[in-house]
Design an enzyme around this catalytic site. Structure first.
Site, PDB file in Angstrom:
ATOM      1  N   LYS B  81       0.868  -1.180   0.000  1.00 32.71           N
ATOM      2  CA  LYS B  81       0.000   0.000   0.000  1.00 32.71           C
ATOM      3  C   LYS B  81       0.908   1.234   0.000  1.00 32.71           C
ATOM      4  O   LYS B  81       1.992   1.197   0.609  1.00 32.71           O
ATOM      5  CB  LYS B  81      -0.873  -0.047   1.253  1.00 32.71           C
ATOM      6  CG  LYS B  81      -1.898   1.058   1.393  1.00 32.71           C
ATOM      7  CD  LYS B  81      -2.720   0.809   2.662  1.00 32.71           C
ATOM      8  CE  LYS B  81      -3.807   1.848   2.875  1.00 32.71           C
ATOM      9  NZ  LYS B  81      -4.641   1.519   4.058  1.00 32.71           N
ATOM     10  N   SER B 156      -9.522   1.773   3.242  1.00 31.38           N
ATOM     11  CA  SER B 156      -8.642   2.522   2.373  1.00 31.38           C
ATOM     12  C   SER B 156      -7.700   1.637   1.552  1.00 31.38           C
ATOM     13  O   SER B 156      -7.174   2.100   0.538  1.00 31.38           O
ATOM     14  CB  SER B 156      -7.798   3.492   3.207  1.00 31.38           C
ATOM     15  OG  SER B 156      -6.972   2.779   4.102  1.00 31.38           O
ATOM     16  N   SER B 180      -9.576  -0.908   7.332  1.00 33.99           N
ATOM     17  CA  SER B 180      -9.025  -0.596   6.010  1.00 33.99           C
ATOM     18  C   SER B 180      -8.356  -1.756   5.278  1.00 33.99           C
ATOM     19  O   SER B 180      -8.074  -1.635   4.086  1.00 33.99           O
ATOM     20  CB  SER B 180      -8.034   0.566   6.108  1.00 33.99           C
ATOM     21  OG  SER B 180      -8.725   1.787   6.114  1.00 33.99           O
TER      22      SER B 180
END
Lengths: 110, 497
Positions: B81, B156, B180
């Site tokens: 990420k 996210s 997330s």
């Protein structure tokens, strides 16, 4: 419904170091109302003395570890050459970061 | 091995590399080709480090040829990420504030993966600074859901989850502050896990809310997630909140053979996780999954967690409070976006450099949370908001601890919904926040959780959430591994043409 006056939003933006447009202040004023109404549902949750006391110790059960007062290992990920660490700053002067006058700026905007 | 390389699990890649069926360069190139083909459509990667990946893959193949393989992860391609500091590729948190920024140091997570020989394909999309539930707040644009391109991939960690669903990496690393990792994994039909708070070092992980942030894997199987967890967890001198506790080994998480692998295991179900707002199609699949776990030998009992529905409101005080503090570092002075770069020579106050750089560099959702955090921490509001939220957090944690004194794991939905349409909720922050209502309690309680695929509702994936008590990741993985041995939802992939 809970809300904050527009002037309070403008003041928060100043404290948060954000130069907002009129339109942004307007939009955040509206959205804060619904967000605060939502989070204020917490006032209905009973929290007893035990929870009050325990919350001061924190729920993670973790205390900070304090490192020994010794130089880091030579291969530590935290070792940084000062010039590498400073490389991202827009204004530099040798081994220093240069900034605008602090006092004049604060007078203007405090 | 006849299966395409892009479909393999970590274990299968390791076995194939060991047997000499393919090389790390070959599987890395297969992923790079597929990323080049699909990324324009899906927007999963915000940067692809082609040269770095091929160099790491080549080095892995050379180690192996020399008989010096570093183990299971050596040569396995993955992505991070876009919130982990790396010195050899950009880290932007999908924000204009860090556009093009290359960190001066490496995150512990990256260091561990690099030291294990894993091959970094690139960085994947996230809501800006991880604040959002759909990747719609990313400065790089939304990541489309591989199951339906008109829908969000969740957030996210939407990039990491979509990268596994679309077969653009063997595994991925995300962060879970309020769901997330688990929520996008549910939306994309992949396995995503959040460890106990403090298990994995946060050194070099760009922070959102430091008392809640935790790194976790996104993978094809629960066994793969356990392997990544075992690699990354453990005390780190550079993160004062990492735990000293022993990290459980994957070997101890493998359920026994036979048709009752979960015999003796106690599973709890709390009706608070099935309240108003849970789509009937989602609830039906979760109830079926619970029945499946029962058929595998576990005993199912009801538990009560009355404070759980309030965890979300506590989260939206605690998290913004920490955000307002953490985001103060982006000041236009030391690194990142700065009006000073175009402005040199002109008269400006220090305040203006701060406030204009932040206004330009930081997007709407992050600004909103900074201001909310500033408000709830201000004198006169602190007790009513922040202290009350910390007390409710304590009640939630206590109720979890009591529940886990009776049961080994809890089963629940990850999200009340399946993936929603892009743009559907962008103007309603509270509706967005409520997407995480069933995921956030685990963060508030500091406990581990995992999302495993448990079926499809109207053609969209649904995730079963398995929660365990603090430090009891072993029970969570054992349940998830047994469930996946008995089901094949995790083996289904979308056709992304």
């Amino acid at each position: 419904m809970s809300t904050l006056p527009r002037d309070d939003i403008a003041h928060l933006a100043k404290l948060a170091r954000l130069t907002l447009t009129e339109e942004q202040v307007e939009r955040y004023t509206q959205q804060f109302g619904s967000i605060l109404t939502f989070v204020e549902t917490l006032t209905t949750v009973p929290t007893d003395q035990a929870a009050k006391e325990a919350s001061k110790r924190g729920v993670t059960g973790i205390s900070n570890h304090v490192s020994a007062d010794e130089p880091r290992a030579a291969d530590s990920l935290a070792n940084l050459d000062p010039m590498v660490a400073l490389a991202g700053a827009p204004l530099r002067n040798g081994r220093f970061i240069e900034v605008r006058a602090v006092l004049a700026g604060e007078e203007e905007s405090a | 091995m006849s299966a395409p390389l892009i479909t393999l699990t970590i274990e299968e890649v390791a076995a194939g590399l060991k047997a000499g069926e393919f090389t790390s360069v070959e599987i890395t190139q297969a992923y790079l080709n597929r990323i080049a083909e699909l990324n324009p459509k899906l927007n999963v990667y915000v940067n692809v480090s082609t040269e770095l990946a091929l160099a790491q893959a080549k080095a892995s193949d050379e180690r192996r040829a020399a008989g010096k393989s570093l183990g299971v992860f050596d040569g396995v391609p993955y992505n991070l990420k876009d919130v982990y500091a790396t010195t050899d590729s950009p880290t932007t948190a999908s924000s204009r504030m860090l556009d093009g920024w290359v960190a001066p140091y490496n995150a512990t997570v990256y260091h561990k993966l690099k030291s294990a020989g894993a091959v970094l394909l690139g960085k994947t999309n996230t809501d800006e600074f991880t604040m959002g539930v759909s990747t719609e707040t990313s400065w790089q644009g939304v990541t489309r859901n591989p199951w339906d391109l008109e829908r969000v991939s969740g957030g996210s960690s939407g990039g990491p989850a979509a990268s596994i669903a679309a077969q653009l990496a063997t595994f991925s690393i995300g962060t879970d502050t309020g769901g997330s990792v688990r929520q996008p994994s549910s939306f994309c039909g992949v396995t995503g896990m959040k460890p106990t708070y403090g298990r994995v070092s946060r050194w070099g992980e760009l922070p959102m809310a430091s008392s809640l942030d935790q790194t976790g894997p996104v993978t094809r199987t629960a066994k793969d997630a356990a392997l990544v967890f075992e690699l990354l967890a453990g005390r780190d001198e550079l993160d004062a909140t990492t735990l000293d506790d022993k990290v459980p080994s994957v070997d101890g998480m493998i359920p026994p053979a036979g048709d009752k692998p979960l015999a003796g295991m106690k599973v709890g179900v709390a009706e608070e996780y099935f309240g108003d707002g849970v789509q009937p199609g989602v609830e039906k699949l979760i109830r079926e999954a619970i029945a499946q776990v029962e058929r595998l030998g576990a005993t199912v009992t009801k538990v009560s967690l009355p404070a759980v529905p309030h965890a979300l409101a506590a989260y939206y005080i605690i998290a913004p409070a920490e955000v307002s503090s953490n985001m103060a570092r982006y000041d236009g002075i030391r690194f990142g976006h700065s009006v000073e770069r175009e402005n040199s020579g002109e008269k400006a106050s220090l305040y203006d450099i701060y406030a204009k750089s932040r206004a330009e560099g930081i997007g709407t959702e992050v600004q909103r949370r900074i201001m909310l955090g500033t408000h709830v921490l201000s004198a006169g509001h602190y007790d009513a908001y922040y202290r009350k939220a910390e007390e409710v957090r304590q009640v939630v944690a206590t109720q979890f601890a009591e529940a886990f004194s009776e049961v080994d794991v809890l089963l629940a939905p990850v999200s009340p919904n399946t993936a929603f349409k892009i743009g559907e909720q962008v103007n309603d922050p509270v509706a967005m926040y409520k997407e995480d209502v069933l995921a956030v309690p685990a963060n508030i309680g500091g406990i581990p959780g995992i999302s495993v695929p448990c079926g499809f509702s109207n053609g969209l994936p649904v995730g079963l959430q398995i929660l365990a008590g603090r430090l009891n990741e072993a029970a969570l993985f054992k349940t998830a591994i047994a469930y996946q041995a008995a089901t094949d939802f995790h083996k289904q992939y979308p056709e992304v043409a």
